[in-house]
Design an enzyme around this catalytic site. Structure first.
Site, PDB file in Angstrom:
ATOM      1  N   ARG A 111       0.967  -1.111  -0.028  1.00  0.00           N
ATOM      2  CA  ARG A 111       0.082   0.045  -0.172  1.00  0.00           C
ATOM      3  C   ARG A 111       0.920   1.354   0.259  1.00  0.00           C
ATOM      4  NH1 ARG A 111      -1.934   1.092   4.355  1.00  0.00           N
ATOM      5  NH2 ARG A 111      -1.376  -0.704   5.605  1.00  0.00           N
TER       6      ARG A 111
ATOM      7  N   TYR B  22      -1.370  -3.585  -6.524  1.00  0.00           N
ATOM      8  CA  TYR B  22      -1.097  -4.470  -5.441  1.00  0.00           C
ATOM      9  C   TYR B  22      -2.028  -4.492  -4.241  1.00  0.00           C
ATOM     10  CZ  TYR B  22       2.339  -7.239  -2.603  1.00  0.00           C
ATOM     11  OH  TYR B  22       2.761  -8.544  -2.002  1.00  0.00           O
TER      12      TYR B  22
ATOM     13  N   LYS C 212      -9.283  -2.359   2.223  1.00  0.00           N
ATOM     14  CA  LYS C 212      -9.330  -1.250   2.909  1.00  0.00           C
ATOM     15  C   LYS C 212      -9.970  -0.309   2.469  1.00  0.00           C
ATOM     16  CE  LYS C 212      -5.625  -3.450   5.209  1.00  0.00           C
ATOM     17  NZ  LYS C 212      -5.826  -4.068   6.598  1.00  0.00           N
TER      18      LYS C 212
ATOM     19  N   HIS D 115     -10.707  -2.129  12.164  1.00  0.00           N
ATOM     20  CA  HIS D 115      -9.558  -2.803  11.636  1.00  0.00           C
ATOM     21  C   HIS D 115      -9.142  -3.782  12.637  1.00  0.00           C
ATOM     22  CE1 HIS D 115      -4.976  -2.448  10.342  1.00  0.00           C
ATOM     23  NE2 HIS D 115      -5.865  -3.656   9.578  1.00  0.00           N
TER      24      HIS D 115
ATOM     25  N   SER E  36      -1.198  -3.018  11.539  1.00  0.00           N
ATOM     26  CA  SER E  36      -0.560  -4.088  10.558  1.00  0.00           C
ATOM     27  C   SER E  36       0.709  -4.641  11.188  1.00  0.00           C
ATOM     28  CB  SER E  36      -0.401  -3.547   9.219  1.00  0.00           C
ATOM     29  OG  SER E  36      -1.312  -3.009   8.506  1.00  0.00           O
TER      30      SER E  36
ATOM     31  N   CYS F 292       1.275  -6.740  13.567  1.00  0.00           N
ATOM     32  CA  CYS F 292       1.464  -6.988  14.974  1.00  0.00           C
ATOM     33  C   CYS F 292       0.774  -8.299  15.290  1.00  0.00           C
ATOM     34  CB  CYS F 292       0.682  -5.694  15.719  1.00  0.00           C
ATOM     35  SG  CYS F 292       1.507  -4.502  15.849  1.00  0.00           S
TER      36      CYS F 292
ATOM     37  N   ASP G 139      -9.007  -9.477   9.866  1.00  0.00           N
ATOM     38  CA  ASP G 139      -8.520  -8.172   9.538  1.00  0.00           C
ATOM     39  C   ASP G 139      -9.445  -7.041   9.723  1.00  0.00           C
ATOM     40  OD1 ASP G 139      -6.242  -6.426   8.690  1.00  0.00           O
ATOM     41  OD2 ASP G 139      -7.500  -6.286   6.759  1.00  0.00           O
TER      42      ASP G 139
ATOM     43  N   ARG H  97       2.819 -12.047  -0.048  1.00  0.00           N
ATOM     44  CA  ARG H  97       1.359 -12.453   0.659  1.00  0.00           C
ATOM     45  C   ARG H  97       0.976 -13.827   0.093  1.00  0.00           C
ATOM     46  NH1 ARG H  97      -1.179  -8.634   4.376  1.00  0.00           N
ATOM     47  NH2 ARG H  97       0.282  -6.684   4.167  1.00  0.00           N
TER      48      ARG H  97
HETATM   49  O1  SAT Z   1      -2.410  -4.352   1.246  1.00  0.00           O
HETATM   50  S1  SAT Z   1      -3.381  -4.522   2.544  1.00  0.00           S
HETATM   51  O2  SAT Z   1      -3.805  -3.063   2.670  1.00  0.00           O
HETATM   52  O3  SAT Z   1      -4.636  -5.286   1.923  1.00  0.00           O
HETATM   53  C1  SAT Z   1      -2.761  -5.184   3.646  1.00  0.00           C
HETATM   54  C2  SAT Z   1      -2.192  -4.263   4.689  1.00  0.00           C
HETATM   55  O4  SAT Z   1      -1.194  -3.320   4.559  1.00  0.00           O
HETATM   56  O5  SAT Z   1      -2.919  -4.357   6.118  1.00  0.00           O
HETATM   57 MN    MN Z   2      -4.938  -4.990   8.052  1.00  0.00          MN
END
Ligand code: SAT
Ligand code: MN
Length: 598
Positions: A69, A210, A219, A239, A261, A263, A286, A379
């Site tokens: 991201r 991505y 998100k 989240h 993210s 953790c 998530d 991922r």
């Molecule tokens: O790439 S995502 O936003 O789906 C995963 C993340 O950064 O937590």
């Molecule tokens: Mn997340």
């Protein structure tokens, strides 16, 4: 297909703007999925993995510049700048639409435009919401089919008048006739835009293929747009993981957890308890959407249908359930490839073979290579239904009733292992100050400073975060105290003076879940401290745990000097909210300061 006028006219409008060669409406069938995979393999953008070791699994490699991201290219484009708040990037919607329309103009030349109707949450459930993603990326279609429910069944529920969130995505790489199409087309950084027109519930994403930049149900919709919908409609888009915990007596409770993210949300959601007789099952890893049920309690659904998990660090030791999920029908992105067409990543739990193909597609040798073989943000995309401990309730139409909310960041000092808030408002206060300490790995002159990430929502907020705190406080007024989930601040990341983690984490976190469970039932003991209710050492089940009692006592104590500094830091941090800081939170901070010097 559909007689939804709004949808038909939007698709026509985008077709005219982006000028694809073809349009494909996704029906969501196996046939469609398989033929898209076959086409991707034939084009050389997907590598089939060893069918004996990983049946139905494929590896994709992104462009090295498009691996995560991009927060600096993510925009909340509300009409008023003040609605985006101090923590979001903002561009005036008229200006942003102008800029992006120029980019979108003809951007799908030489490509197929896919129309993906998708449901966040079980199809037709009263808690679910519908989106439609238009994309020119087959990779996005393949991943959206795992991460959400897609296809004709969603159009059936949408009907002729139903509402949906339009989500437009392009990789931003038009092809002129005969032009070579790279493995992973994308646009340069300065042309990437991940934009949310929050007033009209519209998402426009350009230039990246991505994860959260491109799989717009996740998100962009389920957190940023949904947070705005939730504010206006009186619910919560968070989240958070959702788990079900069952005691040896067979009593179950549901707990959500907000963690930034990286953790360990996925690990906690799939935890294997180390304490005998207890069971944990996964509802989500998530995102949680929570609404009040008829009985006045908060009910959560997992709006997703898959896990988009970080591969490195996932092993049969750290998360055997995630490892079982990814044994089949899984898309891997940017992990390393072995000579026998299996996957490998750092922290997979066994030595790398002598030779690999790394995430960039180059030879990698254990003896000589210095770079990681898998990208740190590589991922897996895998169906939630494949998780061995998925709770049957994960598809419950009305969601699951939440008894406790955990919140936590990475704090090597100050924040104890677990701390029960005094009240809902005090819990919101603890959520508002969540954060992680900056370590030597980042900006050196800020070491030890806390980067605040309220409720782990900082990168995912669709509006002013001060208004978001007010929304949390309002939720607490909508029902009686006994029906609200209790809020617990947890911290698995305390370090000793030698810099070693004190708490072993992973399955051992079940000991904390047990304490929380017993607190809710009024059975576990706690001591009232200036910062909240902390467990007595004896109230925690520590049988068989290899940590000294003195270290446990240490991570269950309140260092008043550190907390006085913390309170000062919170005061400074609160200033960014200006007049949007709810008075209740200012009062909580004042009360904390008073309690610390009493
Ligand atoms: O790439 S995502 O936003 O789906 C995963 C993340 O950064 O937590
Ligand atoms: Mn997340």
């Amino acid at each position: 297909m559909t007689d939804n006028k709004k949808l038909i006219s939007w698709v026509n409008e985008i077709q005219e703007l982006c000028q694809p060669d073809n349009i494909h409406w996704c029906d969501g069938s196996d046939l469609e999925y398989n033929s898209m995979i076959t086409a991707a393999v034939e084009k050389g953008i997907a590598i089939p993995l060893n069918p004996e070791k990983r049946p139905g699994c494929y590896l994709f490699r992104s462009h090295p510049s498009d691996v995560a991201r991009v927060e600096k290219r993510t925009f909340i484009s509300s009409k008023n700048k003040s609605d985006a708040g101090p923590t979001n990037n903002w561009i005036d919607p008229t200006e942003l639409k102008k800029t992006m329309s120029t980019l979108y103009s003809g951007c799908m030349h030489g490509r197929t435009m896919y129309v993906i109707p998708f449901s966040m949450g079980p199809v037709g459930s009263p808690l679910s919401k519908i989106g439609v993603e238009i994309t020119d990326s087959p990779y996005v279609v393949i991943n959206m089919r795992i991460m959400t429910r897609i296809g004709t069944k969603v159009l059936d529920v949408l009907g002729s008048e139903g509402e949906f969130v339009p989500c437009l995505h392009s990789v931003g790489y038009p092809l002129s006739p005969g032009q070579f199409d790279p493995e992973w087309p994308c646009a340069p950084m300065e042309q990437k835009y991940i934009s949310h027109f929050t007033d009209e519930r519209l998402i426009w994403s350009y230039g990246s293929g991505y994860g959260g930049n491109a799989l717009l149900g996740k998100k962009c919709f389920a957190l940023r747009i949904a947070s705005v919908q939730a504010r206006d409609e009186g619910w919560m888009a968070e989240h958070m993981l959702i788990l079900k915990i069952t005691s040896p007596e067979g009593v179950s409770k549901y707990i959500t957890g907000a963690f930034p993210s990286a953790c360990g949300k996925t690990n906690l959601a799939m935890l294997v308890p180390t304490i005998p007789g207890w069971k944990v099952e996964t509802v989500g890893d998530d995102i949680a959407w929570m609404r009040f049920g008829k009985d006045g309690r908060l009910y959560a659904i997992n709006p997703e249908a898959g896990f988009f998990g970080v591969a490195p660090g996932t092993s049969y030791q750290s998360n055997p359930n995630a490892m079982a999920c990814v044994e089949k029908n899984t898309i891997f992105t940017n992990v390393a490839l072995t000579d026998d067409d299996d996957v490998w990543w750092e922290g997979i739990g066994y030595e790398a073979p002598d030779h690999l193909i790394d995430w960039k597609g180059n030879d990698w040798y254990k003896a000589t290579s210095t770079e990681p073989a898998a990208h740190p943000n590589s991922r897996f995309t895998t169906p939630a239904s494949q998780c061995p401990v998925i709770s049957p309730d994960w598809i419950a139409e009305d969601g699951v009733p939440i008894s406790a909310i955990l919140i936590g960041g990475r704090r090597p000092s100050t924040i104890p292992l677990v701390n029960e808030s005094f009240s809902w408002n005090h819990g919101v206060f603890l959520g508002s100050i969540m954060g992680s300490e900056i370590t030597a790995a980042t900006i050196s002159d800020q070491i030890g400073k806390v980067r605040r990430d309220p409720f782990a929502m900082l990168p995912f907020m669709g509006y002013h975060i001060g208004d978001y705190f007010s929304h949390w406080l309002d939720i607490g007024k909508k029902t009686s105290v006994d029906k609200l989930p209790r809020i617990y601040n947890v911290n698995w990341f305390r370090k000793n003076p030698e810099g070693k983690f004190i708490w072993p984490g992973y399955g051992e976190n079940s000991r904390i879940l047990k304490w929380v469970f017993e607190r809710i039932d009024g059975k576990a003991e706690a001591i009232k401290t200036p910062i909240g209710n902390l467990p007595t050492v004896d109230s925690l089940d520590l049988g068989g745990l290899n940590v000294s009692k003195s270290e446990i006592a240490d991570i269950l104590s309140v260092d008043k000097d550190k907390w006085i500094k913390e309170a000062e830091d919170i005061g400074n941090y609160y200033q960014i909210f200006e007049d949007k800081l709810p008075i209740e939170l200012a009062n909580e901070l004042d009360s904390l300061k008073k309690r610390l010097v009493e």
